[in-house]
Design a protein around this motif. Structure first.
Motif, mmCIF file in Angstrom:
data_model
loop_
_atom_site.group_PDB
_atom_site.id
_atom_site.type_symbol
_atom_site.label_atom_id
_atom_site.label_comp_id
_atom_site.label_asym_id
_atom_site.label_seq_id
_atom_site.Cartn_x
_atom_site.Cartn_y
_atom_site.Cartn_z
ATOM 1 N N PHE A 95 -11.171 -3.000 -1.175
ATOM 2 C CA PHE A 95 -10.393 -4.037 -2.106
ATOM 3 C C PHE A 95 -9.970 -5.170 -1.374
ATOM 4 N N ASP A 143 -6.761 3.851 -5.889
ATOM 5 C CA ASP A 143 -7.720 4.315 -5.142
ATOM 6 C C ASP A 143 -7.968 5.802 -4.964
ATOM 7 N N SER A 195 -2.758 4.633 -3.270
ATOM 8 C CA SER A 195 -4.230 5.261 -2.436
ATOM 9 C C SER A 195 -3.637 6.906 -2.344
ATOM 10 N N THR A 242 -3.358 -0.723 -8.855
ATOM 11 C CA THR A 242 -4.567 -0.699 -8.698
ATOM 12 C C THR A 242 -4.721 0.847 -8.047
ATOM 13 N N ILE A 295 0.949 -1.033 0.071
ATOM 14 C CA ILE A 295 -0.001 0.044 0.020
ATOM 15 C C ILE A 295 0.910 1.077 -0.058
ATOM 16 N N ALA A 321 -8.811 0.056 2.068
ATOM 17 C CA ALA A 321 -7.875 -1.244 1.548
ATOM 18 C C ALA A 321 -8.598 -2.419 2.188
ATOM 19 N N LEU A 380 -1.208 -1.099 -4.412
ATOM 20 C CA LEU A 380 -2.494 -0.280 -4.027
ATOM 21 C C LEU A 380 -1.916 1.154 -3.930
ATOM 22 N N LEU A 385 -9.017 -6.879 -5.272
ATOM 23 C CA LEU A 385 -7.566 -6.405 -6.251
ATOM 24 C C LEU A 385 -7.423 -7.636 -7.320
#
Length: 253
Positions: free
Chosen positions: A143, A126, A95, A124, A56, A139, A93, A218
């Motif tokens: 996700f 966010d 974000s 991905t 993340i 998260a 991820l 995800l």
């Protein structure tokens, strides 16, 4: 009369002094609690980070107020790309804040990482990670992340890890390599205040994320060895054919 006023004044000063001392004490204790709960799960050597499928990455501004590239942004992007190359994580991820069409942290991260040869399939975005709390809440709830590596600066990680623990995520932290940056002490000082505020968010007024939404698990591309393993399991001759092909390729060199 003057003596009575003097006594009241001295009493007031003592009360204010005691109150201020109590506030400082609570402030220090709160920070030490957060640091004590998280420091053992923070890795400062990048090659030793990871071992999780998902990393993340927390958003921050691409540029500073003075108009130069934000070194904290660059450090997070560089570390994230390197962790993927090292195979320490499989998916990112990204974000961040996307409050207006003129400010979009996830897109800035995506563009930067594409420039570092990170495939789209490994990222991905966010768009509603308005804060550390929102990023971690989404998260898990949006996700479907249960375990992750948190990628950010070392001074940010204790609070991020503490919030993740409270939300039920199993996480470790990777402190991105840092270089000397002027004014970083302001961010570190602000982080001390933010840790105290986080305790209020979690245990007093029960903060909720700004926006959640439906579950969107995800889509993590399988590792190369997993692809080979499943392919071979479905076709026992596939493994032998792959080895034969490698041998022929070697003879052709």
């Amino acid at each position: 009369m003057k003596q009575a006023v003097g006594k009241v004044f001295r009493g007031l000063l003592m009360t204010l002094g005691a109150s201020a001392l109590l506030v400082v004490l609570l402030f220090v204790v709160a920070n030490l609690w957060v640091l004590g709960q998280t420091h053992s799960r923070i890795e400062h050597e990048l090659p030793l980070c990871g071992g999780e499928r998902v990393g993340i990455v927390f958003g921050t501004s691409h540029w500073t107020r003075s108009g130069v590239r934000n070194p904290h942004f660059d450090a997070r992007m560089s570390a994230s790309a390197r962790l993927l190359r090292l195979g320490r994580i499989d998916h990112l991820l990204l974000s961040g804040d996307n409050r207006t069409r003129f400010y979009n942290e996830p897109i800035a991260m995506w563009r930067d990482l594409r420039g570092r040869q990170v495939p789209d399939a490994d990222m991905t975005l966010d768009y509603a990670g308005f804060s550390t709390f929102d990023t971690l809440s989404r998260a898990r709830e949006v996700f479907g992340v249960e375990r992750a590596l948190l990628i950010t600066q070392g001074w940010h990680l204790p609070r991020a890890l503490f919030i993740a623990d409270a939300l039920g995520l199993e996480v470790t932290g990777c402190a991105v390599p840092a270089r000397r940056v002027s004014g970083v002490w302001r961010l570190q000082a602000r982080e001390w205040v933010a840790r105290v505020a986080t305790l209020g968010d979690l245990y007093l007024w029960r903060r909720e994320p700004h926006f959640l939404g439906p579950l969107e698990p995800l889509e993590i591309a399988p590792r190369s060895w997993e692809t080979w393993l499943f392919h071979t399991a479905g076709d026992p001759a596939a493994g032998q054919r792959a080895k034969s092909g490698e041998a022929l390729a070697g003879k052709g060199k």
